[in-house]
Design an enzyme around this catalytic site. Sequence first.
Site, PDB file in Angstrom:
ATOM      1  N   LYS A   1      47.829 -13.726  -9.344  1.00 34.02           N
ATOM      2  CA  LYS A   1      48.833 -14.198 -10.303  1.00 34.02           C
ATOM      3  C   LYS A   1      48.375 -13.899 -11.727  1.00 34.02           C
ATOM      4  CE  LYS A   1      50.430 -18.222  -7.625  1.00 34.02           C
ATOM      5  NZ  LYS A   1      49.430 -19.196  -7.196  1.00 34.02           N
TER       6      LYS A   1
ATOM      7  N   LYS B   1      41.490  -8.141  -6.106  1.00 34.46           N
ATOM      8  CA  LYS B   1      42.564  -8.715  -5.282  1.00 34.46           C
ATOM      9  C   LYS B   1      43.859  -8.832  -6.097  1.00 34.46           C
ATOM     10  CE  LYS B   1      41.818 -13.606  -6.090  1.00 34.46           C
ATOM     11  NZ  LYS B   1      41.796 -14.960  -5.653  1.00 34.46           N
TER      12      LYS B   1
ATOM     13  N   LYS C   1      36.669 -16.943 -12.806  1.00 37.24           N
ATOM     14  CA  LYS C   1      37.633 -17.519 -13.748  1.00 37.24           C
ATOM     15  C   LYS C   1      36.980 -17.920 -15.053  1.00 37.24           C
ATOM     16  CE  LYS C   1      41.567 -18.581 -11.135  1.00 37.24           C
ATOM     17  NZ  LYS C   1      42.590 -19.510 -10.741  1.00 37.24           N
TER      18      LYS C   1
END
Length: 327
Positions: free
Chosen positions: A196, A193, A112
């Site tokens: 969102k 993966k 992130k």
Amino acid sequence: MKKRVFSGIKPSGDLHLGNYIGALSQWVAHQHEYDNIFCIVDLHAITVPQNPHRLQEQTKSIAAWYIAAGINPDESIMFVQSDNPDHTYLGWILNCFTGIGQLGRMTQYKDKKEKTEFVSVGLFDYPALMAADILLYDTQFVPVGEDQKQHIELTRDVAERINGQYGHIFTIPEYMPPIAGERIMSLQQPDKKMSKSESDPNGTINLSDTPDQIREKLRIAVTDSGNEIIIDKKNKPAITNLITIYQALSGKTPQQLDAEYSGKGYKIFKQDLGEVIIQHLSPIQTRYSEIIHSKAIEKTLTNGANKAKEISTTKIQQVRNVIGISQ
Ligand code: AMP
Ligand code: TRP
């Protein structure tokens, strides 16, 4: 006595099939066996920038999806994390028992921070708050997707460190893997993966997608070379992912799918999978649209927060006592 389960989802975007297969559907499947607490973890969502209005809407929307998918708020506690300040309270204390080195090794953080312009301390410290969520309630099992396994390991380490110093305070939680689909991958990039925050919307099937959107996303989903419908994660990651989704939603075994689709090729398999997804999601979507505008959700969440707080208060007092911050 039933064993305690705790899990949560961030209200940081629309729920997708990865969330459903890896987490939500598992919670529903095991609901009667355990004493459950399901949280909407809004304080985790704000570790990256969020639009305030959108965040509020999404928090309610996730609560509605929980119920629509089959969580019964009379049976399981359901609440919003920020409605119980004990989470932040214990989170701070756990900060003081969590190593910077270990936080820096968390893969979710490493991923992130590359994608975020402003890397906050909250993003770095995220797992200490997650540990607080879990440890506040003497949780025994945490049903989450595989991407969260490392955070549960950290939770166990922190709990063991504190128990080692102060005696038995925390129950050591365990990761509860999904029956099928620990890691659902993107339909466009099968090495990443489903998430969102994926930039290509065609990689992700949202729970709110219409039948036509689902059919189209499957039609254009990437496949591998050859045309056999077989599980081979290394050489055929795309079809393996589609088989996993099919399996998880239909309950069919890979052998059954092999017998059914042998010699039929990718096109038919993808079309059928589209229909399996549509059929599975349709009753959930209907229920969602029936409840999303109801005031009952707010009431459910307020009741849930009260019940959660009743449990966590005792743990906070116990922690305060042993570490010497209560008079
Ligand atoms: P998040 O969207 O990060 O809040 O994740 C909520 C829950 O869904 C967690 O239990 C995750 O492990 C799970 N999850 C998220 N993405 C996937 C995925 N692609 N495959 C399986 N589980 C997932
Ligand atoms: N970190 C989890 C995720 O990204 C969400 C989460 C926060 C969670 N606190 C939790 C999951 C406690 C299980 C238990 O998906």
